[in-house]
Design an enzyme around this catalytic site. Structure first.
Site, PDB file in Angstrom:
ATOM      1  N   GLY A 254      51.190  61.956  84.916  1.00 48.14           N
ATOM      2  CA  GLY A 254      49.774  61.914  84.557  1.00 48.14           C
ATOM      3  C   GLY A 254      49.188  60.523  84.718  1.00 48.14           C
ATOM      4  O   GLY A 254      48.055  60.361  85.194  1.00 48.14           O
ATOM      5  N   ASP A 255      49.957  59.505  84.350  1.00 52.78           N
ATOM      6  CA  ASP A 255      49.497  58.126  84.510  1.00 52.78           C
ATOM      7  C   ASP A 255      49.396  57.752  85.990  1.00 52.78           C
ATOM      8  O   ASP A 255      48.502  57.003  86.393  1.00 52.78           O
ATOM      9  CB  ASP A 255      50.452  57.171  83.798  1.00 52.78           C
ATOM     10  CG  ASP A 255      50.587  57.497  82.320  1.00 52.78           C
ATOM     11  OD1 ASP A 255      49.595  57.935  81.714  1.00 52.78           O
ATOM     12  OD2 ASP A 255      51.699  57.331  81.780  1.00 52.78           O
TER      13      ASP A 255
END
Length: 313
Positions: A254-255
């Protein structure tokens, strides 16, 4: 000009890979990994691999804070942190039999004076910033609407903000007069924002993104895991389809996706282009054992396989 990343509650991420994890006895680990962690620092690592100009900021304290600085310096990532009195936290992941057990410290409590000092540091950094990326949770002692103060600072400088957080701080931000330019919730977080129990299909999700609460946010990227993403951009909704891949470690994907979104906004790329970039980086991270690392040799192959199609309203 540069990208500024904010991590208000960073950590040292400690990974203990174990062939087997036994309770109530000794477990020996031969190859522990310790890295500068926290969502914003994961974003920073991916941006650095893309050779983007960036500076990481946030709050650090104690010997663990000094370790994070050394770790970032060794990686060549520029930083300017605000010092706090209490110690930065550890976050432990025990990797065993294809499973991951996490032990997350809540971290330090910060004072109002320490938050004011951070404001001064960020104000200076924003003089050279073109995009502000804010990721992760707030430390104890920070008010729920603390990110709104950063949104105001960025708004005064006409700097778009990519905000990746959840819970009360995300709700406060989307209700704020100066909303973020882009948010990246999952479907559960969208449901939570709207006060509904769950979202069960794409039609419900599409309608949720057009709700009064979320309508004015320029870009919303909703991660759907292996099903890609649903993206609201202005009045339009897009479905993003991604190829199936073999996942080694999804932590940090996600990052990595956020890093792609931030990079695309920094370069003023068309939305469909930078959404593809973001999806590719998320997939590349998931294929690596190391969190916050991508093998860019596979970038073009994945990029060609991603489909972005407009969904009828």
């Amino acid at each position: 000009m540069m990208i500024v990343t904010v991590t208000m509650n960073p950590s040292i991420d400690i990974a203990y890979p174990l062939a087997d994890f036994k309770l109530d006895t000794v477990n020996r680990c031969e190859a522990a990994r310790k890295t500068a962690g926290g969502k914003g620092l994961n974003v920073s690592r991916i941006l650095h691999q893309l050779d983007e100009p960036l500076r990481a900021t946030g709050l650090l304290g104690g010997a663990l804070g000094e370790f994070i600085k050394r770790n970032l310096a060794e990686a060549g990532i520029a930083y300017t942190f605000s010092e706090i009195a209490q110690e930065t936290r550890n976050c432990i992941a025990i990797l065993h039999n294809g499973e991951q057990t996490e032990i997350l410290e809540s971290g330090p409590t910060v004072s109002e004076a320490e938050l004011v000092n951070f404001h001064h540091i960020l104000k200076d950094l924003l003089k050279e910033a073109t995009v502000l990326a804010i990721s992760g949770s707030l430390p104890k002692g920070a008010p729920t609407d603390f990110y709104n103060q950063l949104l105001d600072m960025a708004h005064d400088k006409h700097i778009p903000v990519v905000l990746d957080t959840s819970g009360a701080s995300l709700l406060a931000a989307v209700q704020h007069a100066h909303q973020p330019y882009l948010i990246k919730p999952n479907a559960e977080e969208v449901a939570s924002l709207l006060g509904i129990s769950e979202i069960t299909n794409l039609t419900e999700l599409k309608n949720s993104l057009q709700s009064e609460l979320l309508r004015e946010i320029p870009v919303i990227v909703v991660s759907l895991g292996s099903d890609g993403a649903l993206v609201k951009a202005g009045e339009k909704i897009y479905k993003v389809d991604i190829p199936k891949i073999e996942v080694k470690n999804p932590v940090g994907s996600g990052d990595s996706t956020v890093a792609g979104l931030v990079s695309g906004i920094y370069h003023k790329q068309p939305l469909t282009d930078y959404v593809k970039k973001a999806m590719v980086l998320g997939m590349l991270n998931a294929q690596e054992a190391t969190t916050g690392y991508v093998n860019l040799a596979n970038y073009d192959n994945f990029y060609r396989q991603i489909k972005v199609s407009e969904v009828e309203s």
